[in-house]
Scaffold this motif. Sequence first.
Motif, PDB file in Angstrom:
ATOM      1  N   LEU A 577       0.833  -1.205   0.000  1.00  0.00           N
ATOM      2  CA  LEU A 577       0.000   0.000   0.000  1.00  0.00           C
ATOM      3  C   LEU A 577       0.865   1.253   0.000  1.00  0.00           C
ATOM      4  CD1 LEU A 577      -2.754   1.399   0.223  1.00  0.00           C
ATOM      5  CD2 LEU A 577      -2.647   1.058   2.702  1.00  0.00           C
ATOM      6  N   ALA A 578       1.930   1.246   0.805  1.00  0.00           N
ATOM      7  CA  ALA A 578       2.844   2.396   0.823  1.00  0.00           C
ATOM      8  C   ALA A 578       3.478   2.596  -0.548  1.00  0.00           C
ATOM      9  CB  ALA A 578       3.925   2.180   1.883  1.00  0.00           C
ATOM     10  N   LEU A 579       3.910   1.513  -1.188  1.00  0.00           N
ATOM     11  CA  LEU A 579       4.523   1.625  -2.517  1.00  0.00           C
ATOM     12  C   LEU A 579       3.510   2.147  -3.530  1.00  0.00           C
ATOM     13  CD1 LEU A 579       6.984   1.095  -4.298  1.00  0.00           C
ATOM     14  CD2 LEU A 579       6.184  -1.261  -4.589  1.00  0.00           C
ATOM     15  N   THR A 580       2.275   1.670  -3.441  1.00  0.00           N
ATOM     16  CA  THR A 580       1.223   2.141  -4.347  1.00  0.00           C
ATOM     17  C   THR A 580       1.030   3.639  -4.214  1.00  0.00           C
ATOM     18  OG1 THR A 580       0.080   0.008  -4.210  1.00  0.00           O
ATOM     19  CG2 THR A 580      -1.205   1.894  -4.967  1.00  0.00           C
ATOM     20  N   GLN A 581       0.923   4.118  -2.983  1.00  0.00           N
ATOM     21  CA  GLN A 581       0.690   5.547  -2.770  1.00  0.00           C
ATOM     22  C   GLN A 581       1.902   6.377  -3.185  1.00  0.00           C
ATOM     23  OE1 GLN A 581      -2.394   6.335   0.559  1.00  0.00           O
ATOM     24  NE2 GLN A 581      -0.848   4.994   1.470  1.00  0.00           N
ATOM     25  N   HIS A 582       3.082   5.839  -3.012  1.00  0.00           N
ATOM     26  CA  HIS A 582       4.264   6.548  -3.502  1.00  0.00           C
ATOM     27  C   HIS A 582       4.166   6.768  -5.006  1.00  0.00           C
ATOM     28  CE1 HIS A 582       8.342   7.573  -4.582  1.00  0.00           C
ATOM     29  NE2 HIS A 582       8.428   6.473  -5.313  1.00  0.00           N
ATOM     30  N   ARG A 583       3.774   5.732  -5.731  1.00  0.00           N
ATOM     31  CA  ARG A 583       3.705   5.843  -7.184  1.00  0.00           C
ATOM     32  C   ARG A 583       2.587   6.772  -7.644  1.00  0.00           C
ATOM     33  NH1 ARG A 583       5.147  -0.308  -9.269  1.00  0.00           N
ATOM     34  NH2 ARG A 583       7.257  -0.321  -8.378  1.00  0.00           N
ATOM     35  N   MET A 584       1.583   6.946  -6.792  1.00  0.00           N
ATOM     36  CA  MET A 584       0.489   7.860  -7.123  1.00  0.00           C
ATOM     37  C   MET A 584       0.824   9.304  -6.770  1.00  0.00           C
ATOM     38  SD  MET A 584      -2.725   5.554  -5.767  1.00  0.00           S
ATOM     39  CE  MET A 584      -4.011   6.571  -6.499  1.00  0.00           C
ATOM     40  N   GLY A 585       1.944   9.519  -6.077  1.00  0.00           N
ATOM     41  CA  GLY A 585       2.273  10.858  -5.604  1.00  0.00           C
ATOM     42  C   GLY A 585       1.570  11.208  -4.318  1.00  0.00           C
ATOM     43  N   ALA A 586       0.911  10.226  -3.682  1.00  0.00           N
ATOM     44  CA  ALA A 586       0.250  10.442  -2.384  1.00  0.00           C
ATOM     45  C   ALA A 586       1.273  10.170  -1.292  1.00  0.00           C
ATOM     46  CB  ALA A 586      -0.960   9.517  -2.248  1.00  0.00           C
ATOM     47  N   TRP A 587       2.251  11.080  -1.186  1.00  0.00           N
ATOM     48  CA  TRP A 587       3.431  10.778  -0.385  1.00  0.00           C
ATOM     49  C   TRP A 587       3.172  10.844   1.116  1.00  0.00           C
ATOM     50  CZ3 TRP A 587       5.866  14.374  -4.387  1.00  0.00           C
ATOM     51  CH2 TRP A 587       6.182  13.631  -5.529  1.00  0.00           C
ATOM     52  N   ASP A 588       2.253  11.674   1.537  1.00  0.00           N
ATOM     53  CA  ASP A 588       1.927  11.675   2.969  1.00  0.00           C
ATOM     54  C   ASP A 588       1.402  10.301   3.389  1.00  0.00           C
ATOM     55  OD1 ASP A 588       2.722  14.242   3.298  1.00  0.00           O
ATOM     56  OD2 ASP A 588       0.708  15.109   3.413  1.00  0.00           O
ATOM     57  N   GLY A 589       0.496   9.763   2.583  1.00  0.00           N
ATOM     58  CA  GLY A 589      -0.024   8.441   2.886  1.00  0.00           C
ATOM     59  C   GLY A 589       1.046   7.370   2.794  1.00  0.00           C
ATOM     60  N   LEU A 754       7.780  13.426 -25.757  1.00  0.00           N
ATOM     61  CA  LEU A 754       7.257  14.013 -24.520  1.00  0.00           C
ATOM     62  C   LEU A 754       5.750  14.211 -24.595  1.00  0.00           C
ATOM     63  CD1 LEU A 754      10.159  16.507 -23.777  1.00  0.00           C
ATOM     64  CD2 LEU A 754       9.544  14.481 -22.470  1.00  0.00           C
ATOM     65  N   ARG A 755       5.233  14.555 -25.775  1.00  0.00           N
ATOM     66  CA  ARG A 755       3.774  14.671 -25.896  1.00  0.00           C
ATOM     67  C   ARG A 755       3.116  13.306 -25.700  1.00  0.00           C
ATOM     68  NH1 ARG A 755       5.060  18.453 -30.058  1.00  0.00           N
ATOM     69  NH2 ARG A 755       4.917  16.796 -31.639  1.00  0.00           N
ATOM     70  N   ASP A 756       3.725  12.261 -26.275  1.00  0.00           N
ATOM     71  CA  ASP A 756       3.189  10.915 -26.069  1.00  0.00           C
ATOM     72  C   ASP A 756       3.234  10.538 -24.585  1.00  0.00           C
ATOM     73  OD1 ASP A 756       2.768  10.667 -28.756  1.00  0.00           O
ATOM     74  OD2 ASP A 756       4.576   9.458 -29.144  1.00  0.00           O
ATOM     75  N   ALA A 757       4.325  10.910 -23.929  1.00  0.00           N
ATOM     76  CA  ALA A 757       4.450  10.613 -22.498  1.00  0.00           C
ATOM     77  C   ALA A 757       3.363  11.311 -21.707  1.00  0.00           C
ATOM     78  CB  ALA A 757       5.836  11.028 -21.982  1.00  0.00           C
ATOM     79  N   ALA A 758       3.080  12.572 -22.059  1.00  0.00           N
ATOM     80  CA  ALA A 758       2.025  13.304 -21.362  1.00  0.00           C
ATOM     81  C   ALA A 758       0.664  12.664 -21.575  1.00  0.00           C
ATOM     82  CB  ALA A 758       2.014  14.759 -21.837  1.00  0.00           C
ATOM     83  N   ASP A 759       0.414  12.187 -22.808  1.00  0.00           N
ATOM     84  CA  ASP A 759      -0.855  11.504 -23.079  1.00  0.00           C
ATOM     85  C   ASP A 759      -0.989  10.249 -22.222  1.00  0.00           C
ATOM     86  OD1 ASP A 759      -1.576  13.404 -24.924  1.00  0.00           O
ATOM     87  OD2 ASP A 759      -0.871  12.246 -26.672  1.00  0.00           O
ATOM     88  N   HIS A 760       0.103   9.491 -22.127  1.00  0.00           N
ATOM     89  CA  HIS A 760       0.062   8.274 -21.302  1.00  0.00           C
ATOM     90  C   HIS A 760      -0.205   8.620 -19.837  1.00  0.00           C
ATOM     91  CE1 HIS A 760       1.092   5.505 -24.432  1.00  0.00           C
ATOM     92  NE2 HIS A 760       2.279   6.049 -24.678  1.00  0.00           N
ATOM     93  N   ALA A 761       0.439   9.697 -19.365  1.00  0.00           N
ATOM     94  CA  ALA A 761       0.274  10.070 -17.961  1.00  0.00           C
ATOM     95  C   ALA A 761      -1.165  10.478 -17.672  1.00  0.00           C
ATOM     96  CB  ALA A 761       1.230  11.207 -17.604  1.00  0.00           C
ATOM     97  N   ARG A 762      -1.740  11.275 -18.586  1.00  0.00           N
ATOM     98  CA  ARG A 762      -3.134  11.692 -18.376  1.00  0.00           C
ATOM     99  C   ARG A 762      -4.072  10.487 -18.478  1.00  0.00           C
ATOM    100  NH1 ARG A 762      -1.214  16.386 -21.146  1.00  0.00           N
ATOM    101  NH2 ARG A 762      -1.643  15.405 -23.177  1.00  0.00           N
ATOM    102  N   GLY A 763      -3.796   9.595 -19.383  1.00  0.00           N
ATOM    103  CA  GLY A 763      -4.637   8.408 -19.532  1.00  0.00           C
ATOM    104  C   GLY A 763      -4.582   7.513 -18.308  1.00  0.00           C
ATOM    105  N   ALA A 764      -3.426   7.486 -17.638  1.00  0.00           N
ATOM    106  CA  ALA A 764      -3.278   6.668 -16.437  1.00  0.00           C
ATOM    107  C   ALA A 764      -3.781   7.379 -15.195  1.00  0.00           C
ATOM    108  CB  ALA A 764      -1.811   6.286 -16.245  1.00  0.00           C
ATOM    109  N   GLY A 765      -4.109   8.688 -15.329  1.00  0.00           N
ATOM    110  CA  GLY A 765      -4.545   9.456 -14.163  1.00  0.00           C
ATOM    111  C   GLY A 765      -3.421   9.678 -13.174  1.00  0.00           C
ATOM    112  N   ALA A 766      -2.171   9.717 -13.677  1.00  0.00           N
ATOM    113  CA  ALA A 766      -0.990   9.852 -12.811  1.00  0.00           C
ATOM    114  C   ALA A 766      -0.576  11.319 -12.747  1.00  0.00           C
ATOM    115  CB  ALA A 766       0.144   8.990 -13.345  1.00  0.00           C
ATOM    116  N   GLU A 767      -1.101  12.045 -11.757  1.00  0.00           N
ATOM    117  CA  GLU A 767      -0.885  13.487 -11.661  1.00  0.00           C
ATOM    118  C   GLU A 767       0.589  13.833 -11.516  1.00  0.00           C
ATOM    119  OE1 GLU A 767      -3.027  17.139  -9.257  1.00  0.00           O
ATOM    120  OE2 GLU A 767      -2.448  15.347  -8.132  1.00  0.00           O
ATOM    121  N   ILE A 768       1.314  13.110 -10.694  1.00  0.00           N
ATOM    122  CA  ILE A 768       2.722  13.420 -10.495  1.00  0.00           C
ATOM    123  C   ILE A 768       3.498  13.210 -11.787  1.00  0.00           C
ATOM    124  CG2 ILE A 768       3.146  11.086  -9.581  1.00  0.00           C
ATOM    125  CD1 ILE A 768       5.103  14.335  -8.801  1.00  0.00           C
TER     126      ILE A 768
END
Length: 895
Positions: A577-589, A754-768
């Motif tokens: 769970l800690a690793l999951t939240q790290h990857r989501m950018g939920a670092w406090d959690g 980099l544009r492709d990378a941004a599309d992937h990030a938005r598609g994954a919902g990965a804000e960080i």
Amino acid sequence: MEVLADPPAFVGRDRELSVLAGHLALARAGRSQVVVVEGDPGSGKTALVQAFLDGLDPNTGVLRASGEEAEELVSYGVVEQLARAVDRVGDAGPAVEVRPADEPPVVGAVLVALLDRLRDRGGPVVVVVDDGHWADVPSVQALVFALRRLGSDRVLTLVAARPHDGGRIDRLRGLASGDRGRTLRLGGLGVDGLVALGRALGAGELPPPAAQRLLAHTGGVPLHARALFEEVDPALLRSMEGPLPSPMSYAVLVLGRLSQCPPGARAVVAAAAVLGERSRLTDAVDLAGETGAEVVAPAVTAKLVTIGPAPDGTALRFPHALIRAAVYHDLDLADRMALHARAARIVDAPDEVLRHRVAAAGGSDRGLADELRALAGEQVERGERSRAAATLISAAGLYPDAADRTRGLLDAVELLVLAGERSRATELARAVPGGRSAHERFVRGLLAFTAGRTSEAEQLLLAAWAVADDTDPGFRAGVCDALCHLYYLQLRTTESVEWGNRALAVDPRQSVSLVTSLALAGRSIAPTAELATAVARGARLLWTEDHAGARTELAGAVTALRAGGMFVASLHAQGYLALTQHRMGAWDGAVADATEAVALAEDAEQDWMLARLHSYAAMPHAARGEWDRADAHVAAATAAAAATGLPLDRVGATVAAANVADARGAHTRVVELLGPLAERAAGRAGEPGVSNWPCMLADALVHLGRPDDADRVLAPFERRAAELGRRVALTAAGRVRGRVLATRGDVIGAERALRDAADHARGAGAEIDVALTALTHGALLRRSGRRRAAADALGAARAVLDRLGARPALERCDEELAACGLTPTRRTAREPGALTPRELCVARLAASGMSNPEVAAELIVSLNTVEFHLRNVYAKFGIRSRAQLRGALRGADDG
């Protein structure tokens, strides 16, 4: 009839009483203390503790429990005594149910909550465990866990035990050290103490030379000296003439005293010795064939037994275990067996009936042995593994056939391994005759595995499989699963998958080891409803980049597993769970869960998990630029990995160290750490969702002016991520690919990547990842002279990085903005990073609306500990209320 023994005379021990008073003062000041009072039988451990308790202030709450030889295998017997004592001393709370199947940390959490009921009494709490050498092992483990969770609590724990207890309370001894307590060793009384003892017992004033002779004769052991004062004419003791009786064997005095009692009293004492250190008076009289409770009065007068009220009727007890031992072992063997046979018809508890039947058996008894095996099965169902092991050992001795005896002993060894009692398992395994059966090899393999002897474990488990053709399918699945786990820890993923699939052929459910091995090997992890546990399901979701789903599954697993008493499995879930939240950018959690998992694993002495948990804890600290904490976790992970010697742990610690170096921009260090991993991988790519370390290494190589080397590391990762559609992995790879192309002068190709990378990030919902990609793109735009577009990209990145507290990335973003001619707005609010991880965890739970008791229950700490951390949080933020706390945390988050 009720005849009570006179309280024992207590003399001397002024130094020891002073030591105990000092530790009580520390506990009263809010520094929880543990003292182990250690001494040989008869040295006065119990008398010292009682004398100390007699001098306590009435406001002091005292909780007492005692180990008993007859109940040393009753799971949580000591804990249940303490729970009843809490209800007697404090306000009765909700009923506490301790289940034998619960793991010790779960029961330890119950103990912490119970102690919290006494916090408002106005004085400290003294927890006493007498005869700790007979305490059941699960209770000791639960008590250690609870005591380690007491921070600023006013609790003094006293444990009286013999020095040679087979390691039963070694964990308590380890806790009773440094600023947390001490081990207080009792020797014999000196000359002055023996003179005072004689005076207290009415033997008059013993001259110093006579006292010196008594000291030489008894070693100053109070129990032995007291017996002489009571048995020998005081004039003889003082005269120095003639030899003293020869009770260097205390039994001589006990049996001499017994011989002076009438036959009826002798018979009752003998019957009581057969029944145990404690029995019902009516049972002892009945077993002796006597009538009327008065028959035992002479034995009470002779101080051989005591009588007093008990919940199940009048209880008969031996004042000391040595008295019972002397009487029991003096019985003629035939008489003793006959008494046990009659006792089996008198006692009520099924376990006790069988115990007496075993003691009465004169040789082999297959029927009784089979009954014991059936009882052991019931005990296993109830989670009483230690008790079941003891039952199987008893059964083994009754089987006429050597094969049956060996089978029972091997089953007992396996149960002890599963119960975490490796020392007892090792000792018992030495008594098992050597053989070449699959069962023996498997059990010895498990024992080697838990002891860290992985090479030996592998050989034994493979040997077990080689001769397992005719064994039960469940046994074969167990061998396969053990090898799957062993190879997984050694990062031998091909073999781990092979053995995991063999296990699946018998039991169609995937384990965590197989799921992760498939990921490490780059094999497909198909969604399936047949994953064995919620942790396995959460791992699959994590490795396949469904981070939101993984967080939901794993958070639920942590709660459910702890509620179900499966504490160790809950730590696996909390780490993931800690690793999951790290990857989501939920670092406090991530910080809160990783820190909590590390603390719980340390307190539960699950050292084999620490390398991975510290590795998970290091990464969110690195992402937030909290270097001291990140470095401390990396150092701890590295040390723990060196202790286990497991390749999986070493790789995890290395990747965590590389994360810290990458966040610092220490590119040379990243290459030093990850270069060897790339050499071993030899261009092969596993599951990209497991780790993006190839991207870290490739990025560092680009910064060091080695784009071709970066390409060789990056390309296999990119291809595998594209094959599996891993969008988060493709985002990380796309950022590095953009840098590689830019270094080669292909600006158009770099922007496309980099544009492709941004599309992937938005598609994954990965804000960080969206923000980090915008930062990389903004830097490229600035370097190509498009400052306005660069400023827009960098400004969008900065807003997210600032809110998430990603200080290293934020500093790079500010440098790029400054190079664009812009001055970013600085944060003025105090950041959560100013708090310690534990303070932050407590603060966020409190701000969420939880009460202090609810926070304590969630974190498995005492209420005092929660209040201590909240006081520190309030002081650091300069606030006074929960409402202000919520605002302070929002301000820190929002900037």
